[in-house]
Every structure is written in structure tokens, then in C-alpha cells.
Motif scaffolding. Structure first.
Motif, mmCIF file in Angstrom:
data_model
loop_
_atom_site.group_PDB
_atom_site.id
_atom_site.type_symbol
_atom_site.label_atom_id
_atom_site.label_comp_id
_atom_site.label_asym_id
_atom_site.label_seq_id
_atom_site.Cartn_x
_atom_site.Cartn_y
_atom_site.Cartn_z
ATOM 1 N N SER A 12 73.600 -22.865 102.581
ATOM 2 C CA SER A 12 73.587 -24.276 102.198
ATOM 3 C C SER A 12 73.870 -25.225 103.349
ATOM 4 C CB SER A 12 74.631 -24.539 101.096
ATOM 5 O OG SER A 12 74.375 -23.795 99.934
ATOM 6 N N ASP A 41 69.584 -24.597 98.953
ATOM 7 C CA ASP A 41 69.648 -25.630 97.923
ATOM 8 C C ASP A 41 69.798 -27.026 98.509
ATOM 9 O OD1 ASP A 41 72.194 -24.927 98.893
ATOM 10 O OD2 ASP A 41 73.178 -25.685 97.089
ATOM 11 N N PRO A 63 68.926 -28.550 93.088
ATOM 12 C CA PRO A 63 69.458 -28.183 91.774
ATOM 13 C C PRO A 63 69.437 -29.309 90.748
ATOM 14 C CG PRO A 63 70.816 -27.267 93.508
ATOM 15 C CD PRO A 63 69.837 -28.177 94.180
#
Length: 204
Positions: A12, A41, A63
């Protein structure tokens, strides 16, 4: 797992552990393991640039565009299946996983955490340990389950907090250990030298 282990890395952020695994693969230090996919993400994270420069395929998603975690995880799982991924390595991936991803890769999904678990799980583990005043902290590589850093411990290495150092220097030394230990453990998995029996793990 045999030679030719296909690995997906989830990250991430900056991607220093992704880079360490990538370099180990290129230098033949992953037991035949090859990094074939980055899952991220946060499309603006620097790890994405690392993957681009290395020619590694990326799967990027946001997300917030999905109603449930299970929805985007189902898409990720489908891509992992298409690429015939053998091993998943979480490297600074800041999201809990659901059974959609955990179940298919049970025993084949690793995470690295900057503390000696079960102490200081979750985010900012180094800061947690520093603020608590511990004299020894370290790094843990563990299998992933559905909890917060609760999976079976595979390997650990201690890092002593040196007199007079600050949290930044401690962080740098812990990251050095991470970048050395994680490729070693992934190599053992790729070579099929890891035996898991409940909460006990033997490294061959």
C-alpha cells in the motif's frame, strides 16, 4: 512448492519490502520464486512506480468504489487464479482480509510485521513499541488469517533498542531486518521447506 514459484505481492505504500523481494528474485535468492504481480489499493503509492520500472504487472483498485471488501477481493482472487499464483506476500498492505482471499491461500499467504508479535499488532507497531519503552523489539513473518496480525508465526528476529537512539534510527534498523528476513522466509516457502502444524512451524 517447487521451483518456479509464482508470487504476488500486496502493498500500500513505499514498497521497500517489495523492492527487497524483487531484487532477491532477480539475484536468484528466492529459491526459484518470481514476483509476477503487485496488488495495490492506493494507485498513487510509490510501490506502483517500483513495479512499473521493474516491468511487474500491477492490479490497482480503490476500495471506496466497492460496497464490500468481499467484492474487490473476489476480483483480486480471480486475477491470482488466472496468473496461477502459488504464494502471496503482504508487504505493507494496510487492509484486513476476508475469507474470500484468505481461504484459497491458507498456508500460502505471508505477512511481515515490524514487532515481535503478539506484542504491538496493528498500525504503527514501531511507534507503539517505542512509546511503551521496550528494550527489545523486532520483526515477525507470519501466516495470514482473518485477524489483525494473529496468524501462525513463521520467523522472528529481535532488534535491541540502543541507548540514546531515536524512533527514526530504530525504524531504519527494523526495516533493514525486514528487507533481509522476508526474502529468506519466502525462499524457504518457494523451496517447500516449511512445515506447519497448528501454531508450530518448522523451517527445513
Amino acid at each position: 512448492m517447487s521451483q518456479g514459484c509464482r508470487i504476488a505481492v500486496f502493498a500500500s505504500g513505499n514498497g521497500s519490502n517489495f523492492q527487497a523481494l524483487l531484487e532477491a528474485s532477480r539475484e536468484g535468492r528466492l529459491g526459484g520464486g518470481e514476483i509476477v504481480l503487485l496488488v495495490c489499493d492506493k494507485p498513487n503509492a510509490f510501490v506502483v512506480e517500483r513495479a512499473r520500472q521493474a516491468g511487474v504487472e500491477t492490479y490497482l483498485f480503490r476500495p471506496k468504489e466497492y460496497a464490500r471488501r468481499e467484492d474487490y477481493e473476489a476480483e483480486i482472487a480471480a486475477r491470482l487464479t488466472e496468473l496461477e499464483i502459488d504464494l502471496v506476500a503482504l508487504a505493507g498492505y494496510m487492509r484486513l482480509l476476508t475469507p474470500v482471499l484468505v481461504s484459497p491461500y491458507a498456508g500460502r499467504m505471508l505477512n511481515i510485521h515490524p514487532s515481535l508479535l503478539p506484542a504491538f499488532p496493528g498500525t504503527d507497531a514501531i511507534g507503539q513499541a517505542w512509546n511503551y519503552g521496550v528494550k527489545i523489539t523486532g520483526v515477525t513473518v507470519h501466516l495470514v488469517d482473518e485477524g489483525m496480525d494473529t496468524g501462525t508465526i513463521v520467523a522472528q528476529e529481535a532488534v535491541t533498542v540502543e541507548p540514546g537512539e531515536d524512533v527514526d534510527s530504530l525504524t531504519a534498523r527494523i526495516h533493514q531486518v525486514e528487507q533481509r528476513l522476508y526474502p529468506q522466509v519466502v525462499k524457504q516457502f518457494a523451496e517447500g521447506r516449511v512445515r506447519v502444524n497448528g501454531r508450530k512451524v518448522e523451517l527445513g
